[in-house]
Design a protein around this motif. Sequence first.
Motif, PDB file in Angstrom:
ATOM      1  N   GLY A   1       8.313  -9.908   8.841  1.00  0.00           N
ATOM      2  CA  GLY A   1       7.564  -9.005   7.981  1.00  0.00           C
ATOM      3  C   GLY A   1       6.819  -9.779   6.921  1.00  0.00           C
ATOM      4  N   CYS A   2       5.839  -9.139   6.298  1.00  0.00           N
ATOM      5  CA  CYS A   2       5.108  -9.790   5.218  1.00  0.00           C
ATOM      6  C   CYS A   2       5.886  -9.619   3.910  1.00  0.00           C
ATOM      7  N   PRO A   3       5.646 -10.462   2.906  1.00  0.00           N
ATOM      8  CA  PRO A   3       6.446 -10.443   1.679  1.00  0.00           C
ATOM      9  C   PRO A   3       6.514  -9.081   0.993  1.00  0.00           C
ATOM     10  N   ALA A   4       5.414  -8.332   0.983  1.00  0.00           N
ATOM     11  CA  ALA A   4       5.400  -7.055   0.260  1.00  0.00           C
ATOM     12  C   ALA A   4       6.315  -6.011   0.879  1.00  0.00           C
ATOM     13  N   TYR A   5       6.737  -6.235   2.142  1.00  0.00           N
ATOM     14  CA  TYR A   5       7.547  -5.219   2.833  1.00  0.00           C
ATOM     15  C   TYR A   5       8.882  -5.770   3.344  1.00  0.00           C
ATOM     16  N   LEU A   6       9.330  -6.894   2.798  1.00  0.00           N
ATOM     17  CA  LEU A   6      10.623  -7.441   3.222  1.00  0.00           C
ATOM     18  C   LEU A   6      11.761  -6.468   2.917  1.00  0.00           C
ATOM     19  N   ASP A   7      11.620  -5.681   1.855  1.00  0.00           N
ATOM     20  CA  ASP A   7      12.691  -4.759   1.487  1.00  0.00           C
ATOM     21  C   ASP A   7      12.901  -3.661   2.527  1.00  0.00           C
ATOM     22  N   GLN A   8      11.911  -3.414   3.382  1.00  0.00           N
ATOM     23  CA  GLN A   8      12.053  -2.383   4.400  1.00  0.00           C
ATOM     24  C   GLN A   8      12.517  -2.931   5.750  1.00  0.00           C
ATOM     25  N   LEU A   9      12.714  -4.252   5.842  1.00  0.00           N
ATOM     26  CA  LEU A   9      13.117  -4.820   7.129  1.00  0.00           C
ATOM     27  C   LEU A   9      14.528  -4.412   7.523  1.00  0.00           C
ATOM     28  N   SER A  10      15.417  -4.220   6.555  1.00  0.00           N
ATOM     29  CA  SER A  10      16.777  -3.767   6.883  1.00  0.00           C
ATOM     30  C   SER A  10      16.733  -2.382   7.510  1.00  0.00           C
ATOM     31  N   GLU A  11      15.918  -1.518   6.957  1.00  0.00           N
ATOM     32  CA  GLU A  11      15.749  -0.175   7.504  1.00  0.00           C
ATOM     33  C   GLU A  11      15.172  -0.242   8.919  1.00  0.00           C
ATOM     34  N   LEU A  12      14.181  -1.113   9.117  1.00  0.00           N
ATOM     35  CA  LEU A  12      13.568  -1.272  10.437  1.00  0.00           C
ATOM     36  C   LEU A  12      14.569  -1.821  11.440  1.00  0.00           C
ATOM     37  N   LEU A  13      15.360  -2.806  11.021  1.00  0.00           N
ATOM     38  CA  LEU A  13      16.352  -3.402  11.914  1.00  0.00           C
ATOM     39  C   LEU A  13      17.446  -2.408  12.260  1.00  0.00           C
ATOM     40  N   GLU A  14      17.846  -1.601  11.312  1.00  0.00           N
ATOM     41  CA  GLU A  14      18.872  -0.585  11.561  1.00  0.00           C
ATOM     42  C   GLU A  14      18.396   0.425  12.606  1.00  0.00           C
ATOM     43  N   GLU A  15      17.160   0.858  12.502  1.00  0.00           N
ATOM     44  CA  GLU A  15      16.627   1.810  13.480  1.00  0.00           C
ATOM     45  C   GLU A  15      16.473   1.157  14.855  1.00  0.00           C
ATOM     46  N   THR A  16      16.103  -0.108  14.867  1.00  0.00           N
ATOM     47  CA  THR A  16      16.009  -0.834  16.135  1.00  0.00           C
ATOM     48  C   THR A  16      17.371  -0.909  16.810  1.00  0.00           C
ATOM     49  N   ALA A  17      18.408  -1.216  16.033  1.00  0.00           N
ATOM     50  CA  ALA A  17      19.765  -1.272  16.578  1.00  0.00           C
ATOM     51  C   ALA A  17      20.207   0.085  17.105  1.00  0.00           C
TER      52      ALA A  17
ATOM     53  N   ALA B   1       0.832  -1.204   0.000  1.00  0.00           N
ATOM     54  CA  ALA B   1       0.000   0.000   0.000  1.00  0.00           C
ATOM     55  C   ALA B   1       0.867   1.255   0.000  1.00  0.00           C
ATOM     56  N   GLY B   2       2.128   1.107  -0.398  1.00  0.00           N
ATOM     57  CA  GLY B   2       3.053   2.233  -0.390  1.00  0.00           C
ATOM     58  C   GLY B   2       4.048   2.118   0.737  1.00  0.00           C
ATOM     59  N   PRO B   3       5.090   2.966   0.747  1.00  0.00           N
ATOM     60  CA  PRO B   3       6.145   2.871   1.758  1.00  0.00           C
ATOM     61  C   PRO B   3       5.589   2.951   3.175  1.00  0.00           C
ATOM     62  N   ALA B   4       6.131   2.097   4.043  1.00  0.00           N
ATOM     63  CA  ALA B   4       5.697   2.067   5.446  1.00  0.00           C
ATOM     64  C   ALA B   4       6.581   2.979   6.284  1.00  0.00           C
ATOM     65  N   ARG B   5       6.039   3.473   7.366  1.00  0.00           N
ATOM     66  CA  ARG B   5       6.795   4.273   8.316  1.00  0.00           C
ATOM     67  C   ARG B   5       7.163   3.421   9.521  1.00  0.00           C
ATOM     68  N   ILE B   6       8.176   3.825  10.240  1.00  0.00           N
ATOM     69  CA  ILE B   6       8.625   3.127  11.447  1.00  0.00           C
ATOM     70  C   ILE B   6       8.066   3.865  12.662  1.00  0.00           C
ATOM     71  N   ARG B   7       7.481   3.135  13.580  1.00  0.00           N
ATOM     72  CA  ARG B   7       6.993   3.724  14.822  1.00  0.00           C
ATOM     73  C   ARG B   7       7.146   2.720  15.965  1.00  0.00           C
ATOM     74  N   PRO B   8       7.060   3.185  17.209  1.00  0.00           N
ATOM     75  CA  PRO B   8       7.146   2.252  18.340  1.00  0.00           C
ATOM     76  C   PRO B   8       5.974   1.271  18.344  1.00  0.00           C
ATOM     77  N   GLY B   9       6.253   0.031  18.716  1.00  0.00           N
ATOM     78  CA  GLY B   9       5.178  -0.924  18.924  1.00  0.00           C
ATOM     79  C   GLY B   9       4.409  -0.559  20.179  1.00  0.00           C
ATOM     80  N   GLU B  10       3.098  -0.741  20.160  1.00  0.00           N
ATOM     81  CA  GLU B  10       2.247  -0.374  21.277  1.00  0.00           C
ATOM     82  C   GLU B  10       1.393  -1.566  21.688  1.00  0.00           C
ATOM     83  N   TRP B  11       0.826  -1.461  22.885  1.00  0.00           N
ATOM     84  CA  TRP B  11       0.004  -2.565  23.375  1.00  0.00           C
ATOM     85  C   TRP B  11      -1.204  -2.798  22.471  1.00  0.00           C
ATOM     86  N   GLY B  12      -1.733  -1.722  21.891  1.00  0.00           N
ATOM     87  CA  GLY B  12      -2.864  -1.860  20.985  1.00  0.00           C
ATOM     88  C   GLY B  12      -2.546  -2.600  19.702  1.00  0.00           C
TER      89      GLY B  12
END
Length: 318
Positions: free
Chosen positions: A218-234, A124-135
């Motif tokens: 991650g789901c297949p459509a967004y695997l390409d953004q997992l490196s970016e997500l992992l980098e920010e997590t680190a 559905a387009g590029p995803a943003r990174i945000r903190p995980g929440e209880w919801g």
Amino acid sequence: GNIVKDNPRGNRPRYPFVIGEVDGVYAGSMTYCMPRDTRDLALLEMVWTHPDYRRRGIARILLQQTLADFRAMGGMAMSLCTTNPAAFALYTGEGFRPLVGDGLRYVAPPLEASEFDDAYFADAGPARIRPGEWGDIARVSALYNQPQPDWLIKDYPRRVFRDMRYESHYIRVWKPANEGRGVVLVLENPARRVVGIASAIAVDSFHEQHVAIVDFWGCPAYLDQLSELLEETARQANERGIDILQASIAECDTGKRHILEATGFTETARLRGHLRSGSERHDLLIYERQFPPNPHHTHPAGSYYGAKPDFQSVSKVR
């Protein structure tokens, strides 16, 4: 994707509660947990019928009402788990279908159950990174319980593998991160669906608090953004005093290995034949990424289970 440090919506879960009464007597109840802001996914929980009213169809009536309420709020898919054959018959009789492990899922019409994952987790387009929440618990559960990528290990710290349901495991990720002992970040696409997750949870030990155990999905459509997500997590984990990040992955999960290597992780150990899948054995690989050592302890020894709290120190005992 852009990075949101604090989610302005402050998403908490919503818990609609359905109660059944017979002549004014509390006969049964059930509730479901859903994101407060989107209300598209849910986990059915706390299903109970009073012993004096069992086998009278109370649970079926409550379940029918619960599903009707869920659909009326725009609900798309509701999940649950059961190992009870009678409960299994109840749920499947109302449209739930086996999903993974002991999990079941109801998909609201007109979407077919077999179509849900491809439709819900589509690009559905590029995803943003945000903190995980209880919801996010229902969202993260839906993410892990879709079948792709076909990695043997879904979440090694919580010991969730390919053929296992993921649900309450999120508590063991979100809670320590919320208490300042780790980081959990998600990818949220423009349709406000969680399409990726990464966590770095500190080892629960005073002497190892500078080490965090990492995993991601991650789901297949967004695997390409997992490196970016992992980098920010680190990066955020290092800001919190973590200087060693460690991940355990299956040798056969090559896609996961490539994401780790693209984010600066290297293989540091190999446990031969540690994993078994059918008749095959696979090595378990330990990958690490290190930052300059942080000489300061973030949490005092007394904050760990079994350690002496400050008020018990000898100097204060009279």
